[in-house]
Design an enzyme around this catalytic site. Structure first.
Site, PDB file in Angstrom:
ATOM      1  N   ASP A 130     -25.304  -4.547  -8.703  1.00  0.00           N
ATOM      2  CA  ASP A 130     -25.006  -3.117  -8.821  1.00  0.00           C
ATOM      3  C   ASP A 130     -25.971  -2.282  -7.984  1.00  0.00           C
ATOM      4  OD1 ASP A 130     -22.911  -3.689 -10.429  1.00  0.00           O
ATOM      5  OD2 ASP A 130     -24.020  -3.391 -12.307  1.00  0.00           O
ATOM      6  N   CYS A 131     -27.230  -2.739  -7.880  1.00  0.00           N
ATOM      7  CA  CYS A 131     -28.174  -1.946  -7.086  1.00  0.00           C
ATOM      8  C   CYS A 131     -28.213  -2.371  -5.621  1.00  0.00           C
ATOM      9  CB  CYS A 131     -29.560  -1.992  -7.706  1.00  0.00           C
ATOM     10  SG  CYS A 131     -30.067  -3.606  -8.272  1.00  0.00           S
ATOM     11  N   TYR A 132     -27.703  -3.590  -5.305  1.00  0.00           N
ATOM     12  CA  TYR A 132     -27.674  -4.059  -3.912  1.00  0.00           C
ATOM     13  C   TYR A 132     -26.244  -4.447  -3.568  1.00  0.00           C
ATOM     14  CZ  TYR A 132     -32.763  -4.350  -4.217  1.00  0.00           C
ATOM     15  OH  TYR A 132     -34.086  -4.068  -4.366  1.00  0.00           O
TER      16      TYR A 132
END
Lengths: 385, 134
Positions: A130-132
């Site tokens: 989700d963050c990358y």
């Protein structure tokens, strides 16, 4: 009796009044001048070596992309890089072979290309989270376009090494290059009495934090090296009779350059990195000069038969570096031609360059922040069960 | 005796089993050092011929009669000064001591006149500074 402190030497460097000799110059003059007069005259002695050091690596932080990428696998010019750190961190080892077929290249060549300012192709596969969110990246990198680029070498600067010969019937392709059958040649890998740590056998004047010449730039001793073995048997002059102390080195690769960082390849063995490393010794007292006066006649290495592919290979005994550098040694009663693997020419040049840097005031000495271990035993991996 | 030659084959001779004829008719052993042969193209072969001196001469005459061009001087070894790091590893495999290290400067010396172009130095060089071409 103390003659001067490192702080006093640095003041002399700042004032442009420091006296620096290379260790070769010292060895030449000490016979005539004597230890005392040399110690009173000289503030710093510089040493250097230039040899293949395969336990070397470069760390890169490529700078995060947008959208960001967490690298799971990466290749630089087809050579796999390790990506198990932070999302945009890579480490490439000098002895990592390329995955491209029919190419005698590896991590050492990628490191050389980056150091030289040449472009290197990056292919990276992401671990989508989700963050990358980014899945992959293909681009070219140069030393100017990556966020950080430094060498971190887990094992460099071997204090002495072995001499390889081949008592077998076929040519052997080794990390010392080709060894010809029936004792056809002998290869030695250390510059002998010129080798930095041969001139400080008990690791008295170097330690963690010592500033050094690394690949044409500035670096530091970071830690003991892998396979650091200070308890190796030693001669009366304290120099070891085989591989002994090692150090881990670190330095900004952007300050490095040719010819001090060169990728290399040993036929049927693999890639490696030739590296120039120089160490300055502050002449704090006469014992520094006494240790640096050691000559090739007084340092030895064991002649090992690579025809026996075991951890402990049979030895043909010890030879001096004076014999090795004469071009011929006697093994098993037979004359055998010798060849170095360390560049003695560039080893001398490293020491001369470091001397000139110090004399010009562009390199100051440091005191170690902690000592390197002097009593570490060596644990081998003996398979049990 | 031994003789090192470069043989250039015209297209029509490429089909001929030359090394077999050398061995069978002249008792000459042909050790192939380098070869570049393809159907219907001019071929090149660097060989070291060994055998009796008279039979060697006869073999070379015969090769000439087949239209094969014989070059006695094969290409020379070249050292790239920009690339060489003067490690000296090549000096240990050089059979004629054409490659040596200067005992004072430790720079690599190449005495071209002593070189027999055995090419053992080429794969030995860790920085690919030594080469030869057809």
């Amino acid at each position: 009796m103390p003659l001067r402190t490192v702080a006093e030497i640095n003041e002399k460097i700042d004032r442009g009044q420091v006296t620096v000799w290379t260790v070769a110059e010292l060895k030449q003059r000490v016979g005539e001048w004597g230890i005392r007069r040399c110690a009173e005259t000289v503030d710093v002695v510089t040493t250097g070596t230039y040899e293949p050091m395969e336990a070397s690596a470069a760390v890169l932080n490529i700078g995060q992309t947008d959208p960001p990428l967490k690298i799971r696998q990466a290749w630089l010019d087809g050579v796999p890089a390790y990506a198990g750190f932070g999302a945009a961190d890579l480490m490439i080892g000098a002895s990592q072979p390329t995955e491209a077929e029919d190419q005698e290249r590896g991590g050492g060549h990628v490191i050389e290309a980056l150091v030289d300012g040449r472009a290197v192709a990056l292919r990276a596969v992401g671990y989508q989270t989700d963050c990358y969110p980014r899945a992959s990246l293909e681009t070219t990198l140069t030393r100017e376009t990556v966020n950080q680029f430094y060498l971190y070498n887990p094992r460099n600067l071997y204090q002495n090494f072995i001499v390889g010969v081949n008592g077998g019937e076929r040519t052997l392709y080794t990390y010392l290059g080709p060894l010809l059958p029936q004792l056809g040649n002998a290869v030695y890998a250390s510059p002998g009495a010129l080798a930095p740590l041969m001139n400080d056998p008990d690791l008295t004047w170097v330690g963690i934090g010592t500033r050094i010449f690394l690949g044409g730039g500035e670096g530091y001793i970071a830690w003991e090296g892998t396979q650091h073995f200070p308890l190796q048997k030693r001669l009366e002059n304290r120099t070891p009779v085989g591989p002994a102390a090692t150090v881990a080195l670190i330095g900004d690769a952007r300050s490095m350059g040719r010819p001090w960082v060169r990728g290399c390849y040993f036929k049927h063995y693999g890639p490696s990195l030739m590296l120039g490393v120089g160490v300055p010794f502050p002449v704090v007292d006469e014992t520094v000069i006494a240790a640096c006066a050691v000559r090739d006649e007084e340092v030895v290495a064991p002649v090992m038969d690579f025809a026996i592919p075991r951890r402990v290979r049979p030895s043909f005994g010890l030879v001096t570096y004076a014999q090795l550098k004469s071009g011929r040694i006697t093994v098993d009663g037979r004359p055998v031609r010798t060849a170095p693997l360390a560049s003695l020419h560039l080893s001398l040049k490293v020491a001369e360059t470091l001397r000139d840097w110090i004399a010009a005031g562009r390199f100051r000495l440091t005191e170690p922040v902690a000592a390197l271990p002097r009593d570490r035993t060596f644990l081998a991996q003996d398979v049990v069960g | 005796m031994k003789k090192r030659v470069t043989l250039t084959f015209p297209r029509q001779v490429v089909q001929m089993p030359v090394t077999y004829r050398l061995a069978k008719d002249f008792n000459v052993a042909a050790n192939i050092i380098r070869a570049q042969v393809a159907p219907n193209q001019v071929g090149k072969l660097v060989v070291e011929l060994s055998g009796d001196i008279d039979q060697l001469e006869a073999a070379l005459d015969w090769l000439g009669q087949q239209g094969i061009e014989i070059g006695l001087t094969s290409r020379e070894i070249t050292i790239d000064e920009e690339s060489c790091v003067h490690c000296g590893l090549c000096t240990g495999v050089c059979p004629t001591q054409a490659l040596t290290l200067d005992k004072h400067t430790w720079l690599l010396n190449f005495a071209r006149s002593r070189c027999i172009v055995c090419e053992q130095c080429i794969p030995t060089c860790p920085v690919v500074a030594i080469s030869t071409q057809f």
